[in-house]
Write a protein that holds these residues in place. Structure first.
Motif, short mmCIF file in Angstrom:
data_model
loop_
_atom_site.label_atom_id
_atom_site.label_comp_id
_atom_site.label_asym_id
_atom_site.label_seq_id
_atom_site.Cartn_x
_atom_site.Cartn_y
_atom_site.Cartn_z
N ARG A 30 -12.61 -5.04 4.69
CA ARG A 30 -12.55 -4.46 3.35
C ARG A 30 -13.17 -3.07 3.32
N ALA A 57 0.83 -1.21 0.00
CA ALA A 57 0.00 0.00 0.00
C ALA A 57 0.86 1.26 0.00
N TYR A 84 -8.35 -1.16 -2.31
CA TYR A 84 -7.66 -1.69 -1.14
C TYR A 84 -6.85 -2.92 -1.57
N PRO A 130 -10.02 0.79 4.55
CA PRO A 130 -9.96 1.99 3.68
C PRO A 130 -10.61 3.21 4.32
N ALA A 162 -4.71 -0.39 3.08
CA ALA A 162 -5.05 0.77 2.26
C ALA A 162 -4.05 1.88 2.55
#
Length: 202
Positions: A180, A90, A136, A184, A152
């Motif tokens: 999920r 990320a 993500y 983020p 993220a």
């Protein structure tokens, strides 16, 4: 800029990046991160972390772990290859393909990571391009067997200044589904704080 620098006589000393990293721990967004990390860690069987980049490495700034979470040998300041975890990947979110390939050109992909770990710089870039489509990263057993990371980037003006990542057991499908959304969301919240101008005190 590195955490350690080599003097002319060959001895190692603390580099300027070490002090910059230490100062970042006092930033408002990182203080705020503790609240979000604890909330996620307490509601899920997950280990939640904030990482920053140091060249081809990812440095752990802060973490919280829930009961029963996978958090083997986690400690503040821990360093991992930036390509070997979802959170590390990320941190590469805003970088161009050629920039990532150059950054990882000297990295050794042998003997690091779990059964689904990346095995080349090109593999890292290909996975990242797929990740950007979802917003993500979901790294399944890339760093450790039986562990999934949802990660993220913390974006400020398009640059990934840090990353939020949550590790849970790969069999915990309900936690994966919630993370999920939650990871983020937390990363976006921290990015909004990090991007605010500092107002000097009167």
């Amino acid at each position: 800029m590195r955490l350690l620098e080599k003097a002319l006589d060959g001895t190692l000393r603390v580099g300027s990046a070490y002090f910059a990293l230490g100062a970042s721990r006092h930033d408002a967004w990182l203080r705020e991160a503790r609240i979000g990390l604890r909330r996620l860690a307490s509601s899920e069987r997950t280990s939640v972390r904030v990482l920053a980049a140091d060249g081809p490495r990812a440095v752990l700034l802060r973490f919280e772990s829930g009961h029963g979470a996978p958090d083997a040998a986690v400690r503040p300041g821990m360093v991992t290859p930036i390509w070997s975890t979802g959170g590390g990947r990320a941190l590469l979110w805003h970088r161009e393909r050629t920039e990532i390939l150059d950054l990882l050109a000297a990295s050794s992909f042998v003997g690091v990571g779990g059964p689904n770990a990346s095995r080349s710089p090109a593999d890292v870039v290909d996975r990242l391009e797929q990740d950007r489509g979802t917003g993500y990263i979901e790294a399944v057993e890339e760093f450790e067997y039986g562990v999934v990371e949802i990660a993220a980037p913390v974006l400020v003006e398009g640059d990934a200044v840090a990353a939020v990542t949550a590790a849970c057991h790969s069999t915990d499908t309900q936690a994966r589904a919630r993370l999920r959304t939650e990871v983020p969301r937390l990363a976006m919240h921290l990015g909004s704080i990090a991007g605010r101008p500092v107002v000097p005190a009167d």
